[in-house]
Write a protein that holds these residues in place. Structure first.
Motif, short mmCIF file in Angstrom:
data_model
loop_
_atom_site.label_atom_id
_atom_site.label_comp_id
_atom_site.label_asym_id
_atom_site.label_seq_id
_atom_site.Cartn_x
_atom_site.Cartn_y
_atom_site.Cartn_z
N UNK A 41 0.84 -1.21 0.00
CA UNK A 41 0.00 0.00 0.00
C UNK A 41 0.88 1.25 0.00
N UNK A 42 1.91 1.24 0.84
CA UNK A 42 2.82 2.39 0.91
C UNK A 42 3.55 2.58 -0.41
N UNK A 43 3.95 1.49 -1.04
CA UNK A 43 4.66 1.57 -2.32
C UNK A 43 3.74 2.08 -3.44
N UNK A 44 2.43 1.80 -3.30
CA UNK A 44 1.48 2.24 -4.32
C UNK A 44 1.22 3.74 -4.26
N UNK A 45 1.36 4.34 -3.06
CA UNK A 45 1.11 5.78 -2.92
C UNK A 45 2.18 6.46 -2.07
N UNK A 46 3.41 6.46 -2.53
CA UNK A 46 4.47 7.12 -1.75
C UNK A 46 4.27 8.62 -1.64
N UNK A 47 3.45 9.20 -2.52
CA UNK A 47 3.16 10.62 -2.47
C UNK A 47 2.26 10.98 -1.30
N UNK A 48 1.51 10.01 -0.80
CA UNK A 48 0.56 10.27 0.29
C UNK A 48 0.94 9.60 1.60
N UNK A 49 1.61 8.47 1.52
CA UNK A 49 1.77 7.62 2.70
C UNK A 49 3.15 7.76 3.31
N UNK A 50 3.18 8.12 4.60
CA UNK A 50 4.40 8.09 5.41
C UNK A 50 4.41 6.73 6.11
N UNK A 51 5.35 5.88 5.73
CA UNK A 51 5.37 4.50 6.21
C UNK A 51 6.44 4.34 7.28
N UNK A 52 6.02 3.96 8.48
CA UNK A 52 6.93 3.78 9.61
C UNK A 52 6.93 2.31 10.01
N UNK A 53 8.10 1.69 9.93
CA UNK A 53 8.25 0.27 10.24
C UNK A 53 8.82 0.10 11.63
N UNK A 54 8.18 -0.75 12.43
CA UNK A 54 8.65 -1.09 13.77
C UNK A 54 9.22 -2.50 13.76
N UNK A 55 10.06 -2.79 14.74
CA UNK A 55 10.67 -4.11 14.85
C UNK A 55 10.49 -4.61 16.29
N UNK A 56 10.12 -5.86 16.42
CA UNK A 56 9.95 -6.45 17.75
C UNK A 56 8.58 -6.25 18.35
N UNK A 57 7.77 -5.36 17.78
CA UNK A 57 6.43 -5.10 18.32
C UNK A 57 5.43 -6.09 17.72
N UNK A 58 4.48 -6.51 18.52
CA UNK A 58 3.45 -7.43 18.05
C UNK A 58 2.23 -6.64 17.57
N UNK A 59 1.22 -7.36 17.15
CA UNK A 59 0.05 -6.75 16.49
C UNK A 59 -0.66 -5.73 17.37
N UNK A 60 -0.82 -4.51 16.85
CA UNK A 60 -1.44 -3.36 17.54
C UNK A 60 -0.76 -3.04 18.87
N UNK A 61 0.49 -3.43 19.00
CA UNK A 61 1.22 -3.18 20.25
C UNK A 61 2.48 -2.36 19.98
N UNK A 62 2.42 -1.50 18.98
CA UNK A 62 3.56 -0.66 18.65
C UNK A 62 3.83 0.34 19.77
N UNK A 63 2.78 0.91 20.33
CA UNK A 63 2.94 1.85 21.45
C UNK A 63 3.61 1.15 22.63
#
Length: 397
Positions: free
Chosen positions: A342-364
Motif C-alpha cells: 500500500x505504501x509503495x502504491x502511494x508514496x506521495x501520500x503515505x508516510x510509512x513507519x516500520x517497527x521491529x519487535x512489536x506485536x500486532x497493535x502493540x507498537x505503542x
C-alpha cells in the motif's frame, strides 16, 4: 435447527464435490471463524508465581516476553493488573514487573491474557471526557468524547480492531491532545458494545464502514471542520472503506492514521492459515467461499463478502489525503506485506513507519515515545497544511 443443519450439510457436500470433503469442512470452519465475533477471550498465559511485595510475576505462554508495558486480565476478566517490562527470561519462563493490580487476587490466579490496552477507561488519563451516544442505523452506539486542551474543530475518530473495544485507542489520546485534536473513540456493530447486525457477523470492513460515517457525522454536528480517521487492525480496513464509499466522510477528511492495519484480507488469511498448519490454497478457497452465495448458508452472513473489493492496494489511486501508516515486521497476526505494498502504491501520500519487535497493535507498548511522537508530529502538520475537501486532491504528506 434441523433445516439449518441440512442446509449446512448440503453446502459442505457441494463444496466437497469440488475440493474434497475434508478440505471443504476445514474451509467452512475457517471461514466461519473469520467472520464470527469471538466470545470469551482465551487465557493463554500461565501464571507460574506472583511475588506482590517484590512486584514480580513469572509467566509462560505466547507473547509472554514482549517488550513494554501491558494490561493483564485474569480470572476470566474478574481481575486486571498492569505489567511492566521483562526482568528475566529463563527457559520459557518470563519474569516481568508488576506496576499495579487494579482489582482481583492476582496471587490466586492460574491463567490470564496480555492486552496492548494498558488503560481500562478514559478516567485514567486525567483529562476531561464524556460518555456519549452516536446514533447509527442499527441504534445507539456508545463512544467516548475526549476534548483537546483548548477548543478545537479538529477531530480524530478512533476505530478499534477486531475482537477489541474502545479501550484499544486510549493510547492515542495523549498525542492527539498534544497536537490540539479532539478524540472520539467509537464502537461499531457486533463489537460487544454497539448494536448487533441481523447476522451478528463481521463484514471485515464491508458493513462496519457505515458506523464510521455516523461517527463522523456526530463529530461534524459538534463543530468538526477537519477529521482524521485512525484505524487499528480491522479498524484500518473499516476506515479505508468509509473513505472509499462515503462522500460525507471525504468532505471533512484531512488524513488517516493506520496502526497495524488489515490491508489485504487474502494475504492475511494465507498468513493466519499457515500459522495453524493450513496450506496456502485453503485461504484461496475461504476467499472464494466468503464471496459466493453459499456463504450466506454456511457462515451465517447476511450477504457474501467480496474480499477483492476490500483490497485497498488495488484501489490506492482513489485516495487523496495524507496517511501515517505504522506496522511491525514482527506483527505475528497481520503480515506487513499488505502495508508495504500500500505504501509503495502511494508514496506521495503515505508516510510509512516500520517497527521491529512489536506485536500486532502493540507498537505503542514496545516504543511509546517514538509512537506518540510520530502521531503528534503528523497531526501538527495536518493542523498547518491539512485542508479537507470533497475532491480527490492529492496532498503531499
Amino acid at each position: 435447527m434441523g433445516k439449518a443443519v441440512g442446509v449446512l450439510a448440503g453446502s459442505i457436500a457441494l463444496l466437497g464435490a469440488v475440493v474434497g470433503a475434508a478440505v471443504a469442512v476445514l474451509t467452512v470452519v475457517f471461514a466461519r471463524r473469520v467472520v464470527t465475533p469471538s466470545g470469551a477471550r482465551e487465557e493463554d498465559i500461565r501464571i507460574i508465581a506472583v511475588d506482590r511485595p517484590a512486584g514480580r510475576i513469572v509467566i509462560e505462554g505466547h507473547e509472554a516476553d514482549m517488550p513494554g508495558r501491558y494490561g493483564f486480565w485474569f480470572e476470566h476478566d474478574a481481575g486486571h493488573a498492569r505489567l511492566g517490562d521483562v526482568v528475566e527470561v529463563r527457559d520459557r519462563r518470563v519474569t516481568r514487573s508488576i506496576e499495579r493490580v487494579d482489582f482481583g487476587r492476582l496471587e490466586r490466579a492460574a491463567r490470564g491474557r496480555i492486552e496492548g490496552s494498558l488503560f481500562i477507561g478514559p478516567w485514567e488519563l486525567g483529562v476531561p471526557y464524556a460518555d456519549v451516544i452516536v446514533p447509527t442505523a442499527l441504534g445507539a452506539a456508545p463512544a467516548w468524547e475526549i476534548p483537546a486542551d483548548e477548543a478545537s474543530d479538529r477531530w480524530v475518530v478512533q476505530v478499534h480492531g477486531r475482537g477489541a473495544k474502545r479501550q484499544e485507542a486510549l493510547r492515542a489520546v495523549a498525542p492527539a491532545r498534544a497536537a490540539g485534536w479532539n478524540s472520539l473513540l467509537m464502537s461499531y456493530r457486533n463489537d460487544g458494545e454497539a448494536p448487533e447486525s441481523i447476522d451478528r457477523r463481521y463484514g471485515l470492513g464491508g458493513t462496519e464502514w457505515e458506523d464510521v460515517v455516523d461517527a463522523v457525522r456526530y463529530a461534524r454536528e459538534r463543530g468538526a471542520r477537519e477529521v482524521v480517521l485512525m484505524g487499528w487492525s480491522m479498524g484500518g480496513a473499516i476506515s479505508l472503506q468509509a473513505v472509499l464509499r462515503s462522500t460525507e466522510v471525504r468532505e471533512v477528511l484531512s488524513g488517516m492514521i493506520l496502526e497495524s492495519p488489515a490491508i489485504d484480507w487474502a494475504d492475511i488469511l494465507r498468513f493466519q492459515g499457515s500459522m495453524i498448519g493450513l496450506p496456502d490454497q485453503m485461504s484461496e478457497l475461504v476467499t472464494r467461499l466468503l464471496a459466493a452465495p453459499v456463504a450466506v448458508e454456511v457462515t451465517g452472513l447476511a450477504a457474501p463478502i467480496d474480499l477483492e473489493s476490500l483490497d485497498a492496494v488495488a484501489r490506492a489511486h482513489e485516495f487523496g489525503v495524507p496517511m501515517l501508516l505504522m506496522a511491525s515486521e514482527d506483527d505475528g497476526f497481520v503480515p506487513i506485506t499488505g502495508a508495504r505494498r500500500f505504501a509503495e502504491a502511494r508514496p506521495d501520500l503515505i508516510e510509512f513507519e516500520v517497527f521491529h519487535g512489536a506485536r500486532h497493535t502493540k507498537l505503542w507498548n514496545a516504543e511509546p515515545e517514538r509512537w506518540e511522537g510520530l502521531i503528534e508530529a503528523w497531526l501538527l502538520r495536518r493542523s498547518v497544511v491539512g485542508t479537507p475537501s470533497g475532491e480527490e486532491t492529492e496532498i503531499a504528506g
